[in-house]
Structures are given as structure tokens and as C-alpha cells.
Design a protein around this motif. Sequence first.
Motif, PDB file in Angstrom:
ATOM      1  N   LEU A 109       0.742  -1.159   0.021  1.00 47.08           N
ATOM      2  CA  LEU A 109       0.103   0.102   0.023  1.00 47.08           C
ATOM      3  C   LEU A 109       0.799   1.121  -0.144  1.00 47.08           C
ATOM      4  CD1 LEU A 109      -2.816  -0.926   2.586  1.00 47.08           C
ATOM      5  CD2 LEU A 109      -2.911  -1.346   0.115  1.00 47.08           C
ATOM      6  N   THR A 110       2.019   1.113   0.417  1.00 45.93           N
ATOM      7  CA  THR A 110       2.784   2.431   0.597  1.00 45.93           C
ATOM      8  C   THR A 110       4.439   2.130   0.949  1.00 45.93           C
ATOM      9  OG1 THR A 110       3.195   4.443   1.893  1.00 45.93           O
ATOM     10  CG2 THR A 110       2.754   2.534   3.156  1.00 45.93           C
ATOM     11  N   GLU A 111       5.379   2.905   0.507  1.00 45.39           N
ATOM     12  CA  GLU A 111       6.677   2.669   0.917  1.00 45.39           C
ATOM     13  C   GLU A 111       6.970   3.237   2.026  1.00 45.39           C
ATOM     14  OE1 GLU A 111       8.448   3.364  -3.661  1.00 45.39           O
ATOM     15  OE2 GLU A 111       7.940   5.100  -2.773  1.00 45.39           O
ATOM     16  N   ARG A 112       6.248   4.018   2.653  1.00 45.99           N
ATOM     17  CA  ARG A 112       6.453   4.913   3.997  1.00 45.99           C
ATOM     18  C   ARG A 112       6.511   4.001   5.200  1.00 45.99           C
ATOM     19  NH1 ARG A 112       6.775   9.961   2.731  1.00 45.99           N
ATOM     20  NH2 ARG A 112       6.089  10.776   0.786  1.00 45.99           N
ATOM     21  N   CYS A 113       7.115   4.399   6.397  1.00 46.11           N
ATOM     22  CA  CYS A 113       6.956   3.639   7.543  1.00 46.11           C
ATOM     23  C   CYS A 113       7.229   4.663   8.638  1.00 46.11           C
ATOM     24  CB  CYS A 113       7.963   2.407   7.692  1.00 46.11           C
ATOM     25  SG  CYS A 113       7.944   1.146   8.834  1.00 46.11           S
ATOM     26  N   ASN A 114       6.714   4.323   9.961  1.00 43.92           N
ATOM     27  CA  ASN A 114       6.757   5.127  10.873  1.00 43.92           C
ATOM     28  C   ASN A 114       8.016   4.777  11.920  1.00 43.92           C
ATOM     29  OD1 ASN A 114       5.472   3.099  11.720  1.00 43.92           O
ATOM     30  ND2 ASN A 114       3.427   3.928  12.618  1.00 43.92           N
ATOM     31  N   LEU A 115       8.812   3.704  11.506  1.00 43.97           N
ATOM     32  CA  LEU A 115       9.832   3.352  12.159  1.00 43.97           C
ATOM     33  C   LEU A 115      11.333   3.319  11.000  1.00 43.97           C
ATOM     34  CD1 LEU A 115       8.816  -0.008  13.885  1.00 43.97           C
ATOM     35  CD2 LEU A 115       9.046   2.446  14.913  1.00 43.97           C
ATOM     36  N   ARG A 116      12.458   3.509  11.627  1.00 41.29           N
ATOM     37  CA  ARG A 116      13.383   3.631  10.890  1.00 41.29           C
ATOM     38  C   ARG A 116      14.545   2.330  11.100  1.00 41.29           C
ATOM     39  NH1 ARG A 116      15.271   8.069   7.693  1.00 41.29           N
ATOM     40  NH2 ARG A 116      17.339   7.989   7.278  1.00 41.29           N
ATOM     41  N   CYS A 117      14.183   1.183  10.978  1.00 43.09           N
ATOM     42  CA  CYS A 117      15.154   0.066  11.267  1.00 43.09           C
ATOM     43  C   CYS A 117      16.201  -0.085  10.485  1.00 43.09           C
ATOM     44  CB  CYS A 117      14.074  -1.192  11.360  1.00 43.09           C
ATOM     45  SG  CYS A 117      12.607  -1.284  12.264  1.00 43.09           S
ATOM     46  N   LYS A 118      17.416  -0.470  10.985  1.00 43.22           N
ATOM     47  CA  LYS A 118      18.569  -0.396  10.204  1.00 43.22           C
ATOM     48  C   LYS A 118      18.515  -1.531   8.888  1.00 43.22           C
ATOM     49  CE  LYS A 118      21.694   1.189  13.901  1.00 43.22           C
ATOM     50  NZ  LYS A 118      22.976   0.685  14.723  1.00 43.22           N
ATOM     51  N   TYR A 119      17.779  -2.598   9.168  1.00 46.30           N
ATOM     52  CA  TYR A 119      18.035  -3.545   8.038  1.00 46.30           C
ATOM     53  C   TYR A 119      17.002  -3.144   6.987  1.00 46.30           C
ATOM     54  CZ  TYR A 119      13.534  -5.101  10.117  1.00 46.30           C
ATOM     55  OH  TYR A 119      11.962  -5.149  10.557  1.00 46.30           O
ATOM     56  N   CYS A 120      16.113  -2.282   7.206  1.00 46.80           N
ATOM     57  CA  CYS A 120      15.100  -1.863   6.341  1.00 46.80           C
ATOM     58  C   CYS A 120      15.416  -0.238   5.739  1.00 46.80           C
ATOM     59  CB  CYS A 120      13.710  -1.675   6.948  1.00 46.80           C
ATOM     60  SG  CYS A 120      12.327  -1.510   5.512  1.00 46.80           S
ATOM     61  N   MET A 121      15.932   0.468   6.395  1.00 47.46           N
ATOM     62  CA  MET A 121      16.034   1.793   5.975  1.00 47.46           C
ATOM     63  C   MET A 121      17.531   2.168   6.257  1.00 47.46           C
ATOM     64  SD  MET A 121      14.546   4.737   4.829  1.00 47.46           S
ATOM     65  CE  MET A 121      12.852   4.389   5.208  1.00 47.46           C
ATOM     66  N   PRO A 122      18.200   2.524   5.054  1.00 44.13           N
ATOM     67  CA  PRO A 122      19.726   2.934   5.199  1.00 44.13           C
ATOM     68  C   PRO A 122      19.847   4.313   5.857  1.00 44.13           C
ATOM     69  CG  PRO A 122      18.804   3.032   3.077  1.00 44.13           C
ATOM     70  CD  PRO A 122      17.881   2.207   3.715  1.00 44.13           C
ATOM     71  N   GLU A 123      21.018   4.638   6.424  1.00 43.22           N
ATOM     72  CA  GLU A 123      21.033   5.835   7.161  1.00 43.22           C
ATOM     73  C   GLU A 123      20.884   6.949   6.221  1.00 43.22           C
ATOM     74  OE1 GLU A 123      24.684   8.087   9.702  1.00 43.22           O
ATOM     75  OE2 GLU A 123      24.747   5.911   9.051  1.00 43.22           O
ATOM     76  N   GLU A 124      21.220   6.854   4.938  1.00 43.57           N
ATOM     77  CA  GLU A 124      21.098   8.163   3.909  1.00 43.57           C
ATOM     78  C   GLU A 124      19.528   8.266   3.513  1.00 43.57           C
ATOM     79  OE1 GLU A 124      22.443   4.603   1.714  1.00 43.57           O
ATOM     80  OE2 GLU A 124      22.691   5.458   3.711  1.00 43.57           O
TER      81      GLU A 124
END
Length: 212
Positions: A109-124
Motif C-alpha cells: 500500500l505504501t513505501e513509507r513507515c513510521n519506524l527507521r529500522c537499520k535492516y530496512c532503512m539505510p542511514e541516508e
Amino acid sequence: MVKMLSAVSHRRLWRFRQAAETVAKNTKQDVTLCRQNVRKLVVLGPCSRRPVHPRCYSTTPKHSSKQMQQVDRSEAVMNLHVNEALQPSRSSPLTDSFGRFHDYLRISLTERCNLRCKYCMPEEGVQLSPSEKLLSSEEIFRIASLFVREGVSKIRLTGGEPMVRKDIVEVVARLGSLKEKGLETLGMTSNGITLGRHLEEMVKGGLDAVNI
């Protein structure tokens, strides 16, 4: 002696009856008799939604090739028609080249997320698609309707995080209405952070399962 599984689902029972009617039509036999013969010859697979292939299990010793040639021709014809009746349709767009029928649809449904997990979202971070590039609730419903019409029985909503969509309740309710047309299960994968805000509404709309 032929064995068969005793428990069959309603859908498998429907396919069993359909096979018997096809055999009756092709062999010009009484449909009731064909149902009895098919029941003796066919073992329905354990998963009603996967391709069902007739299998016969024998408890008698193996026969020699000469004895095998003496098998009654009518039984061979019956087996042939049963196989043809129970084979999945090759014309279905959800049947692959190996004859496997796919009845499970996942919709992001979306690419967005309300978390920033390292394995999913890179630092940049990642480059997110603009909202106009994402499927609207109407488009999601339209696509899901087409898949259900072709035989999909299970839909799972994923993301990103599905709960960040403002119209998530509407999406679930519209997809839930497809249960009248053959959908059996509507699930969602969520991180659970904001799930409680709309869970009751989504359950009423048709949500069956949540994987957290």
C-alpha cells in the motif's frame, strides 16, 4: 485396494462433483454411478486451492507387465477423464508453467513507515515515490477484484507500514466486500505501532488476520 482421504472441503467436493459430471458426459454413463467410480479412483490433494491431481494408492503386490496389460479398459478410460476434469485450467493467468495455481495476492500500500529500522532503512534514507505514483483505493479495489475473479482467495496488505495510509480503513472495507465474490481471507502485515487506532473498524470491514 484404493484408499482415499475421508475429509474434503466444500471446494474440493465441488471439483469432485464437476469431475464426475464431466466423466458422465464423456462416457455416457449415469452421473450417480460416475460419482461412485470417481470416489473409488481419486484421492484429492491436501490443499483445496492448489492443483488437484488424482492419485491412486494400491496395497496389493506389484503386478507384472503382462498383468498390467490386462487392466480393464473402462477403468483406464475413467482415469483419463478424471485426470482431464481435475487438471487446473492452463488458460488461467494465475496458473504457471508447472501447472501450479497461485491464489495468494500481496498488495504493497505504501513505501513509507513510521519506524527507521537499520535492516530496512539505510542511514541516508531512500527516495520515496510521489503520492500520485501510488495506487489509489479505487485502483487497489479494481486490481483485487480482477484477481479474485480469477481465483485468488487470500489477500495480504503490506508496505512499508500499511497503517500510515490515511485511507487504510476504506481500503480494508472495500477489499472486505470481495468476500461475497470468493475472497476467503484478508490479512495485513504491520509493525503494530498505530494498529490499535483503527483495528476495530478494520475488523468490522473484513480484516481477518494481522501479522506483527
